[in-house]
Scaffold this motif. Sequence first.
Motif, short mmCIF file in Angstrom:
data_model
loop_
_atom_site.label_atom_id
_atom_site.label_comp_id
_atom_site.label_asym_id
_atom_site.label_seq_id
_atom_site.Cartn_x
_atom_site.Cartn_y
_atom_site.Cartn_z
N CYS A 37 22.17 -37.80 -40.37
CA CYS A 37 23.12 -37.00 -39.59
C CYS A 37 23.93 -36.14 -40.56
N HIS A 95 26.81 -35.05 -40.40
CA HIS A 95 28.24 -35.33 -40.40
C HIS A 95 28.64 -36.27 -41.54
N HIS A 118 29.25 -41.64 -35.04
CA HIS A 118 30.26 -40.96 -34.22
C HIS A 118 29.65 -40.31 -32.98
N TRP A 166 27.37 -37.98 -32.51
CA TRP A 166 26.96 -36.58 -32.46
C TRP A 166 25.53 -36.49 -31.94
N TYR A 215 21.95 -34.31 -30.98
CA TYR A 215 21.14 -33.19 -31.44
C TYR A 215 20.00 -32.97 -30.46
N CYS A 220 23.00 -29.55 -33.31
CA CYS A 220 24.03 -30.38 -32.70
C CYS A 220 24.56 -29.70 -31.44
N TYR A 246 26.59 -31.74 -29.01
CA TYR A 246 27.73 -32.45 -28.40
C TYR A 246 28.37 -33.37 -29.43
N ILE A 247 29.73 -33.28 -29.51
CA ILE A 247 30.51 -34.15 -30.38
C ILE A 247 31.51 -34.89 -29.50
N VAL A 274 29.83 -26.29 -30.24
CA VAL A 274 29.45 -26.73 -31.58
C VAL A 274 28.84 -25.57 -32.36
#
Length: 244
Positions: free
Chosen positions: A48, A50, A70, A72, A74, A80, A82-83, A91
């Motif tokens: 990831c 992040h 977290h 995230w 894809y 990506c 959605y967070i 994003v």
Amino acid sequence: MSLAPGWHPVALSGSIDPGTSAGTHLDGREYVVWRDNSGAAHVWEDRCPHRGMKLSFGFVRGDHIACLYHGWQYDTAGRCRYIPAHPDLEVPATITVPVFATAEACGMIWTTKDAEADRAAPPSGSGDTVPVASLQAACRTETLIDAVRAAPAQPFVADAAGFDLAPVAETLWRLTVGGDTLLLGVQRLGEARSALHVAIEGSEAVYAGAGQAHWFAWFRALRHRLGAVTDAGARSAAAMAEAV
């Protein structure tokens, strides 16, 4: 270590169900193999962007794969979308995971880093396949093939005699024993680690059940043989180190 040119098997098709993922290696690098819920297979870098968590530890939601750390998510293009900590955020398009060309053939999932313009077709078989199993061994790919060549095998369909092992491509071999044909996908995991993916080239009507059991017994014997080979190699290396 960079991925060698050409197509590489990374899993048996039947070992990755829709909505699941698994981690693997190619030439020392980590990859995630996953299927979205529609059944399409994907091979990505297993990281990831992040915080570097392995995506293979995460979970599949529809056509997204989500990081365990977290959450995230894809999409199938590696972008990506959605967070969870910022659900209303659009994003940035720069947040992506490296994705690789993926194909299914010979009962296996394949990937390559070759550019599209230089990309050959993946290896192909003559028809239906039935999965047997996969194994990993602490040896080079050449040792895997030598072990197959030396492994006694009896056909399930005994309408012919003979034993033949021949390459179809650099990472695919065809083993013919009597009336049976096995497809052997060879995966280089690292400098001295390899994987072997075994599928029967034939229909489920002939091989499902009893035929799979027959060739799985051979597979178990091969796995035992490889264990003996790699253990002997480790002892030999230790003895050489002591001598020095």
